[in-house]
Scaffold this motif. Structure first.
Motif, PDB file in Angstrom:
ATOM      1  N   ALA B 219      -0.087  39.875  22.604  1.00 43.26           N
ATOM      2  CA  ALA B 219      -1.604  39.994  22.200  1.00 43.26           C
ATOM      3  C   ALA B 219      -1.420  38.034  22.990  1.00 43.26           C
ATOM      4  O   ALA B 219      -1.087  36.962  22.789  1.00 43.26           O
ATOM      5  CB  ALA B 219      -2.064  40.205  21.331  1.00 43.26           C
ATOM      6  N   GLN B 220      -3.450  38.357  23.550  1.00 45.93           N
ATOM      7  CA  GLN B 220      -3.883  37.176  24.038  1.00 45.93           C
ATOM      8  C   GLN B 220      -4.557  37.159  22.895  1.00 45.93           C
ATOM      9  O   GLN B 220      -5.474  37.600  21.758  1.00 45.93           O
ATOM     10  CB  GLN B 220      -5.366  37.562  25.154  1.00 45.93           C
ATOM     11  CG  GLN B 220      -4.280  37.463  26.787  1.00 45.93           C
ATOM     12  CD  GLN B 220      -5.599  38.064  27.403  1.00 45.93           C
ATOM     13  OE1 GLN B 220      -5.227  38.861  28.255  1.00 45.93           O
ATOM     14  NE2 GLN B 220      -5.743  36.746  28.100  1.00 45.93           N
ATOM     15  N   LEU B 221      -4.692  35.597  22.209  1.00 43.02           N
ATOM     16  CA  LEU B 221      -5.046  34.968  21.416  1.00 43.02           C
ATOM     17  C   LEU B 221      -6.362  34.251  22.121  1.00 43.02           C
ATOM     18  O   LEU B 221      -5.913  33.269  23.254  1.00 43.02           O
ATOM     19  CB  LEU B 221      -3.953  33.831  20.223  1.00 43.02           C
ATOM     20  CG  LEU B 221      -2.811  34.500  20.152  1.00 43.02           C
ATOM     21  CD1 LEU B 221      -2.248  33.432  19.384  1.00 43.02           C
ATOM     22  CD2 LEU B 221      -2.821  35.554  19.104  1.00 43.02           C
ATOM     23  N   GLU B 222      -7.798  33.879  21.180  1.00 41.85           N
ATOM     24  CA  GLU B 222      -9.082  33.612  21.619  1.00 41.85           C
ATOM     25  C   GLU B 222      -8.578  32.896  20.568  1.00 41.85           C
ATOM     26  O   GLU B 222      -8.857  33.230  19.390  1.00 41.85           O
ATOM     27  CB  GLU B 222      -9.730  34.628  21.667  1.00 41.85           C
ATOM     28  CG  GLU B 222     -10.600  33.936  22.567  1.00 41.85           C
ATOM     29  CD  GLU B 222     -12.108  35.066  22.472  1.00 41.85           C
ATOM     30  OE1 GLU B 222     -13.033  34.313  22.099  1.00 41.85           O
ATOM     31  OE2 GLU B 222     -12.338  36.383  21.753  1.00 41.85           O
ATOM     32  N   ARG B 223      -9.016  31.294  20.484  1.00 41.32           N
ATOM     33  CA  ARG B 223      -8.772  30.132  19.633  1.00 41.32           C
ATOM     34  C   ARG B 223     -10.548  29.831  19.321  1.00 41.32           C
ATOM     35  O   ARG B 223     -10.695  29.583  20.776  1.00 41.32           O
ATOM     36  CB  ARG B 223      -7.942  29.497  19.641  1.00 41.32           C
ATOM     37  CG  ARG B 223      -6.822  29.245  19.483  1.00 41.32           C
ATOM     38  CD  ARG B 223      -5.793  28.754  20.092  1.00 41.32           C
ATOM     39  NE  ARG B 223      -4.253  28.918  19.922  1.00 41.32           N
ATOM     40  CZ  ARG B 223      -3.967  28.734  17.940  1.00 41.32           C
ATOM     41  NH1 ARG B 223      -4.548  28.129  17.231  1.00 41.32           N
ATOM     42  NH2 ARG B 223      -2.709  29.342  18.228  1.00 41.32           N
ATOM     43  N   ASN B 224     -10.230  29.384  18.408  1.00 46.34           N
ATOM     44  CA  ASN B 224     -12.274  28.398  18.175  1.00 46.34           C
ATOM     45  C   ASN B 224     -11.951  26.988  19.486  1.00 46.34           C
ATOM     46  O   ASN B 224     -11.168  26.707  19.249  1.00 46.34           O
ATOM     47  CB  ASN B 224     -11.956  28.082  17.124  1.00 46.34           C
ATOM     48  CG  ASN B 224     -11.184  26.594  16.574  1.00 46.34           C
ATOM     49  OD1 ASN B 224     -10.209  26.772  17.052  1.00 46.34           O
ATOM     50  ND2 ASN B 224     -11.511  26.448  15.116  1.00 46.34           N
ATOM     51  N   LYS B 225     -13.637  26.719  19.807  1.00 45.41           N
ATOM     52  CA  LYS B 225     -13.173  25.024  20.503  1.00 45.41           C
ATOM     53  C   LYS B 225     -12.227  24.232  20.392  1.00 45.41           C
ATOM     54  O   LYS B 225     -12.025  23.540  20.992  1.00 45.41           O
ATOM     55  CB  LYS B 225     -14.872  24.682  20.812  1.00 45.41           C
ATOM     56  CG  LYS B 225     -15.505  25.966  21.302  1.00 45.41           C
ATOM     57  CD  LYS B 225     -17.544  24.926  21.097  1.00 45.41           C
ATOM     58  CE  LYS B 225     -18.415  26.098  21.856  1.00 45.41           C
ATOM     59  NZ  LYS B 225     -19.578  25.606  21.689  1.00 45.41           N
ATOM     60  N   SER B 226     -12.297  23.692  19.088  1.00 51.03           N
ATOM     61  CA  SER B 226     -11.013  22.843  18.903  1.00 51.03           C
ATOM     62  C   SER B 226     -10.272  23.371  18.746  1.00 51.03           C
ATOM     63  O   SER B 226      -8.686  22.308  18.830  1.00 51.03           O
ATOM     64  CB  SER B 226     -11.406  22.639  17.731  1.00 51.03           C
ATOM     65  OG  SER B 226     -11.031  23.218  16.235  1.00 51.03           O
ATOM     66  N   GLY B 227      -9.773  24.512  18.854  1.00 46.46           N
ATOM     67  CA  GLY B 227      -8.634  25.284  19.237  1.00 46.46           C
ATOM     68  C   GLY B 227      -6.946  25.373  17.706  1.00 46.46           C
ATOM     69  O   GLY B 227      -6.620  26.490  17.999  1.00 46.46           O
ATOM     70  N   SER B 228      -8.054  25.230  16.760  1.00 52.62           N
ATOM     71  CA  SER B 228      -7.421  25.179  15.687  1.00 52.62           C
ATOM     72  C   SER B 228      -6.832  26.491  15.244  1.00 52.62           C
ATOM     73  O   SER B 228      -6.086  26.919  13.973  1.00 52.62           O
ATOM     74  CB  SER B 228      -7.796  24.353  14.693  1.00 52.62           C
ATOM     75  OG  SER B 228      -8.932  24.599  14.105  1.00 52.62           O
ATOM     76  N   ARG B 229      -8.219  27.369  15.494  1.00 46.97           N
ATOM     77  CA  ARG B 229      -8.240  28.277  14.583  1.00 46.97           C
ATOM     78  C   ARG B 229      -7.465  29.486  15.708  1.00 46.97           C
ATOM     79  O   ARG B 229      -8.643  29.789  16.936  1.00 46.97           O
ATOM     80  CB  ARG B 229      -9.139  28.928  13.485  1.00 46.97           C
ATOM     81  CG  ARG B 229      -8.785  27.932  12.070  1.00 46.97           C
ATOM     82  CD  ARG B 229     -10.086  28.046  11.023  1.00 46.97           C
ATOM     83  NE  ARG B 229     -10.410  27.356  10.158  1.00 46.97           N
ATOM     84  CZ  ARG B 229      -9.535  28.149   8.756  1.00 46.97           C
ATOM     85  NH1 ARG B 229      -9.580  29.336   8.562  1.00 46.97           N
ATOM     86  NH2 ARG B 229      -9.686  27.509   8.249  1.00 46.97           N
ATOM     87  N   ILE B 230      -7.032  30.715  14.895  1.00 46.53           N
ATOM     88  CA  ILE B 230      -7.349  32.381  16.654  1.00 46.53           C
ATOM     89  C   ILE B 230      -8.508  32.933  15.455  1.00 46.53           C
ATOM     90  O   ILE B 230      -9.022  32.852  14.135  1.00 46.53           O
ATOM     91  CB  ILE B 230      -5.854  32.928  15.790  1.00 46.53           C
ATOM     92  CG1 ILE B 230      -5.107  31.579  16.326  1.00 46.53           C
ATOM     93  CG2 ILE B 230      -6.231  33.685  17.242  1.00 46.53           C
ATOM     94  CD1 ILE B 230      -3.238  32.209  16.139  1.00 46.53           C
TER      95      ILE B 230
END
Lengths: 163, 524
Positions: B219-230
């Motif tokens: 799957a393509q994972l979309e993260r939050n702005k900081s990249g810490s969470r999917i």
């Protein structure tokens, strides 16, 4: 003087142990055990004797199937044997699962098939049930007494495939 | 209090509290508007839990329950007070009351007396009265003595769950995958064809003509702005592995490696574990299961070391890490072991003589063996990895001078700002929090569900946890194949897009090691 050999009774423990020794991949072993059981029962036919005698005959057919699988695995490898079993009996198995071929009596095969019907991916179920049977048989250990062995082995297969 | 009719009166024993912590009360709540359950807590159980807590033995869950009960009893009302005994009741949830039975100190509890107390109190009526215990001794002692005895079924997870990482697929899906080739099959369609739920990072194995073929749920994972969470996943598909992957070469972005510190994957499952679990940055929680000798520790160890090494700039670029920042993917490795187990009795490591290393060394055998098998053993002993590069620590030190300039594989250095490896055990984890750390948890089946929960709770930003274990090898007398931290954690996390599970099914130990599994302690 050579010691007198004591031969262990033919049973799931020794047969699965022998098949296990031929198979490095435990997932493959699980599938192999289940497919040997299924294909042995597809070929099995008897209408004689008491219910218990018929059950014993079913188990003996499975022993024979396992012995053949062990032999074939020695000659080739367990993967080829598994592929052979699944392709050879694929059509018949599908017919049974799709209820195009009826199983007349209340046999072990019927019980196993009932647990698999409506499962599109019975391959994975068979692998897991085969592994559970192996673990169960190993946990129980060697059994003694001809009738006791046949009875306990039947119950082990029935309970695992029914659940 | 008027007569209160309960749906069930439940008596969980202290072992149940230790396994699950205060979460247990949520499970025991009756989820029905018109009905509620009652949990009975005799003072003897409180004393038993307190002793456990004081001796720091297997106490985390019990401690949590004591804290919960402390708050609960404050809100209780007294039902009955005599010289011998006081009973108090408190509503904890809409569907659950707790009854405290306080008897004189040191008074032994018998199940008969407990049952007669419950039965004699007309205000407490229920259809069923059940003692819930996972303790085999209590099952034997109390069987047939009145109360119905049950295992804590709400804590049981089938050990079979370890097979969820790589499942067997059917011909229908395989044909579809072959037809669609590199495009892959949409997850919905694959789910339909297999008629079961599939998880991101799960693998499906097919019997092809000459060998097994593997497909992966991606799957393509979309993260939050900081990249810490999917925050979401999209374009979920099942894709066959490419033919090149069967050469089992490890790739981290564009950094290709035939081996990791001298260790090559020996089969496809080991390759999948390395490439898609241990070395996969998107997998933050990785479960690596398998029997003894399947290579779990060896793979996890070399993969962990590789990911803390400070590679040269050019390699860092290839590996997809910030080329200007001299660091690895993680700052350091934490090796975490369950509290020691001796002869079936569990006790805290603080009770043993010696410094932390001397205490822990006997339990590091698997990592020492892994180090010896890796190419690192030709460069320095395992102990060097525990030492700080500049200062002394609990293990001695500082690290040998010559290691400062030592290049590993000719392209990487050991971290120069911290110990490469920190060792700890579960008793030391509470109160800690980890950042940018790779945590290796060995023998996870020997942690209680509550212990493992508290460990996972400690992870902060940039952490990865690798949980290794085998539910068939439970040594902790309080855990079982069905109730242990490993299978519980798998159940909890298997559907998370940041987790993955691989069970290694091939054994690379000797025939006699295999045979030992079915060794029976009989003379004949």
């Amino acid at each position: 003087m050579a010691r007198k050999k004591t031969e262990k009774e033919r049973q799931l423990y020794t047969l699965i142990e022998a098949l296990d020794a031929q198979t490095d991949d435990k997932g493959e072993l699980g599938s192999l055990i289940s497919y040997v059981i299924l294909t042995s029962l597809i070929d099995f036919e008897t209408n004689t004797g008491s219910e218990e005698e018929r059950r014993f005959e079913e188990i003996k057919a499975i022993y024979t199937g396992l012995e053949k699988a062990i032999e074939r695995s020695r000659e080739e490898d367990s993967y080829s044997v598994l592929c052979e079993l699944t392709t050879q009996k694929a059509k018949e198995l599908k017919q049974i699962l799709d209820k195009e071929r009826k199983i007349e009596n209340e046999t072990l095969l019927k019980l196993i098939i009932n647990s698999l019907t409506h499962q599109k991916n019975y391959e994975d179920t068979l692998k897991r049930k085969g592994l559970r049977l192996r673990d169960n048989v190993y946990d129980t250990g060697i059994l003694y007494g001809r009738r006791n062995i046949l009875r306990k082995n039947y119950e082990a297969i029935r309970d695992i495939f029914q659940s | 209090m008027d007569t209160q009719k309960y749906h069930k009166i439940l008596v969980p024993t202290p072992d149940v509290y230790s396994l699950s912590g205060a979460e247990v009360f949520k499970h025991l709540e009756r989820k029905d508007d018109n009905d509620k359950n009652l949990v009975v807590v005799p003072s003897q159980f409180i004393e038993e839990m307190e002793i456990k807590t004081r001796s720091n033995s297997y106490s985390a869950g019990a401690e949590d329950v004591l804290r919960f009960l402390k708050e609960t009893i404050k809100k209780s009302t007294i039902l009955k007070r005599t010289e011998e005994e006081t009973t108090l009741v408190s509503e904890v949830f809409a569907g659950l009351d707790i009854l405290f039975i306080q008897t004189k100190a040191n008074k032994e509890l018998s199940i008969e007396s407990l049952e007669s107390k419950i039965n004699s109190d007309n205000r407490l009526q229920a259809k069923e009265k059940i003692l819930i215990t996972n303790d085999p001794a209590k099952h034997i002692l109390y069987h047939g003595k009145g109360l119905k005895i049950e295992d804590p079924q709400f804590l049981q997870v089938k050990e079979d769950i370890v097979n969820e990482g790589i499942i067997d697929g059917n011909d229908d899906l395989y044909e579809e995958l072959q037809q669609k080739s590199s495009d892959g099959v949409q997850l919905d369609e694959a789910t339909e064809l297999l008629d079961r739920q599939l998880y991101i990072n799960q693998f499906i194995r097919f019997r092809a003509q000459n060998s097994y073929q593997y497909a992966r749920v991606t799957a393509q994972l979309e993260r939050n702005k900081s990249g810490s969470r999917i925050i979401s996943t999209k374009n979920e598909k099942v894709k066959l592995l490419s033919p090149q992957e069967y050469k089992k070469k490890i790739a981290i972005s564009r950094h290709y490696m035939n081996d990791i510190l001298g260790i090559k994957p020996r089969d496809m499952e080991q390759y999948i574990a390395l490439e898609y679990g241990l070395m996969n940055k998107n997998v933050e929680l990785f479960f690596l299961c398998g029997a003894q000798g399947s290579g779990k520790t060896l793979l996890a160890y070399v993969a962990a070391i590789d990911q803390i090494l400070h590679y040269d700039k050019e390699i860092r670029e290839k590996r997809g890490s910030a080329p200007d920042k001299k660091s690895g993917f993680f700052e350091k490795i934490v090796l975490l072991k369950p509290t020691e187990i001796f002869g079936g009795k569990r006790r805290d490591i603080g009770a043993l003589p010696g410094n932390l290393y001397q205490k822990l060394k006997p339990h590091l055998g698997s990592y020492l063996d892994a180090h010896r098998e890796s190419s690192l053993s030709k460069l320095f002993p395992f102990e060097e990895l525990l030492l700080h590069p500049k200062f002394e620590n609990d293990f001695g030190g500082p690290r040998s001078e010559n290691l400062k300039e030592l290049k590993i594989r000719g392209e990487a250095f050991l971290p120069n700002n911290t110990e490469a490896i920190e060792m700890t055990y579960s008793g030391h984890v509470r109160g800690r929090s980890f950042r940018n750390t790779l945590i290796l948890v060995d023998e996870a089946q020997n942690f209680t569900p509550y212990e493992l929960k508290t460990i996972i709770e400690r992870t902060g930003e940039g952490c990865k946890i690798v949980l290794m274990g085998d539910p068939a090898q439970v040594d902790n007398p309080f855990c079982s194949r069905e109730i242990n931290g490993l299978t519980h954690a798998i159940k909890q996390y298997i559907d998370k897009p940041y987790s993955a599970l691989v069970t290694l099914t091939r054994n690379y130990r000797s025939q006699m090691s295999e045979d030992a599994k079915s060794w029976r302690v009989f003379s004949q």
